[in-house]
Design a protein around this motif. Structure first.
Motif, mmCIF file in Angstrom:
data_model
loop_
_atom_site.group_PDB
_atom_site.id
_atom_site.type_symbol
_atom_site.label_atom_id
_atom_site.label_comp_id
_atom_site.label_asym_id
_atom_site.label_seq_id
_atom_site.Cartn_x
_atom_site.Cartn_y
_atom_site.Cartn_z
ATOM 1 N N GLU A 104 0.782 -1.025 -0.076
ATOM 2 C CA GLU A 104 0.186 -0.059 -0.157
ATOM 3 C C GLU A 104 0.824 1.220 -0.038
ATOM 4 O OE1 GLU A 104 -3.951 -1.843 2.557
ATOM 5 O OE2 GLU A 104 -2.102 -1.173 3.381
ATOM 6 N N ALA A 105 1.854 1.216 0.842
ATOM 7 C CA ALA A 105 2.795 2.347 0.962
ATOM 8 C C ALA A 105 3.732 2.603 -0.438
ATOM 9 C CB ALA A 105 3.959 2.500 1.883
ATOM 10 N N ALA A 106 3.940 1.503 -0.974
ATOM 11 C CA ALA A 106 4.700 1.517 -2.486
ATOM 12 C C ALA A 106 3.614 2.115 -3.457
ATOM 13 C CB ALA A 106 5.185 0.051 -3.023
ATOM 14 N N VAL A 107 2.346 1.740 -3.486
ATOM 15 C CA VAL A 107 1.528 2.358 -4.418
ATOM 16 C C VAL A 107 1.246 3.628 -4.318
ATOM 17 C CG1 VAL A 107 -0.930 2.538 -5.155
ATOM 18 C CG2 VAL A 107 0.153 0.349 -4.685
ATOM 19 N N ALA A 108 1.267 4.377 -3.068
ATOM 20 C CA ALA A 108 1.066 5.489 -2.550
ATOM 21 C C ALA A 108 2.484 6.616 -3.195
ATOM 22 C CB ALA A 108 0.981 5.871 -1.034
ATOM 23 N N ALA A 109 3.629 5.630 -2.908
ATOM 24 C CA ALA A 109 4.846 6.463 -3.414
ATOM 25 C C ALA A 109 5.074 6.156 -4.958
ATOM 26 C CB ALA A 109 5.877 6.059 -2.492
ATOM 27 N N ASP A 110 4.269 5.453 -5.630
ATOM 28 C CA ASP A 110 4.540 5.231 -6.942
ATOM 29 C C ASP A 110 5.705 4.555 -7.320
ATOM 30 O OD1 ASP A 110 3.503 5.026 -9.551
ATOM 31 O OD2 ASP A 110 4.754 7.182 -10.247
ATOM 32 N N ASP A 111 6.145 3.634 -6.220
ATOM 33 C CA ASP A 111 7.148 2.740 -6.334
ATOM 34 C C ASP A 111 6.815 1.453 -6.991
ATOM 35 O OD1 ASP A 111 9.544 1.007 -6.185
ATOM 36 O OD2 ASP A 111 9.979 1.743 -3.670
ATOM 37 N N VAL A 112 6.954 1.200 -8.271
ATOM 38 C CA VAL A 112 6.347 0.017 -8.927
ATOM 39 C C VAL A 112 7.064 -1.122 -8.616
ATOM 40 C CG1 VAL A 112 6.031 -1.043 -11.414
ATOM 41 C CG2 VAL A 112 5.568 1.397 -11.023
ATOM 42 N N ASP A 113 8.371 -1.031 -8.492
ATOM 43 C CA ASP A 113 9.220 -2.116 -8.473
ATOM 44 C C ASP A 113 8.923 -2.897 -7.013
ATOM 45 O OD1 ASP A 113 10.671 -2.105 -10.800
ATOM 46 O OD2 ASP A 113 12.510 -0.883 -9.884
#
Length: 221
Positions: free
Chosen positions: A128-137
């Motif tokens: 969820e945090a990665a989605v919010a940060a646009d961190d696709v990898d």
């Protein structure tokens, strides 16, 4: 520059000692499954060898192995190309994934462990945090690890082994779709925590079937 649009820093650095042949194979497989090398892309032995810092022989052997495994197409008088799956191939692959993942979810809900549930919750938070940060990898990695954790909770090593193979094959499809998965992951955690195996099975089936519908169809397939 290895290929147009492929940044130098994306090329894996081979570490020695070890089997150069195996390292080249793993490096190329990673580039393909991560879609750094995209479907249909021409693979030139000399360019790959130069950027990986090896001779052409281990590259040639790796491409032959990848061809046998269905990752690369070797075309007479043309060379090697990243395999471009047809619509039927993609449907079959996702169909098998639905069966394996659904059964794993059911088994995981039969007798869940507190430690396992905590791990799923942590992975969900990471995604969820990665989605919010646009961190696709990180999103892709967290998604794969989440599903692997469900497999582990299922307690069936044979099922986990088969699923790991399929999961590796579907990873190439994940980048455009995994951003939307995390609400469903939360629903699955709740079902497992409640020991509701029927609900867990239902959620996972809907989740994995929906993953295929989210993947855009290829023209002509």
């Amino acid at each position: 520059m290895l290929f147009k649009g492929l940044p130098y820093e994306s090329i894996p650095k081979l570490e020695r000692p070890g089997s150069v042949r195996q390292q080249v194979y793993e490096a190329l497989l990673e580039l393909i499954t991560s879609r750094t090398l995209h479907p249909g892309q021409h693979l030139v032995e000399s360019e790959l060898a130069g950027h990986l810092g090896v001779s052409r022989q281990p590259v040639r052997e790796a491409l032959q192995r990848l061809n046998t495994e269905g990752w690369v197409d070797l075309r007479p008088a043309q060379g090697a190309f990243v395999h471009e799956p047809t619509g039927d191939e993609t449907d079959q692959l996702f169909g098998v994934r639905v069966l394996l993942e659904t059964e794993a979810a059911r088994l995981a809900a039969v007798s869940p462990s507190g430690e396992g549930l905590e791990r799923l919750d942590q992975l969900c938070a990471t995604g969820e945090a990665a989605v919010a940060a646009d961190d696709v990898d990180t999103v892709v990695t967290a998604n794969a690890t989440f599903h692997a954790c469900v497999m582990e909770l299922a307690g069936n090593p044979v099922l986990a082994e088969l699923a790991a193979h399929v999961e590796h094959r579907v990873r190439r499809y994940y980048t455009p779709i995994v951003r939307q998965a995390w609400v469903e992951h939360r629903e699955l955690i709740a079902a497992i925590a409640a020991r509701d195996d029927a609900r867990a099975q239902q959620v996972m089936r809907a989740h994995t079937v929906d993953a295929r519908t989210r993947f855009p169809p290829r023209p002509g397939n």
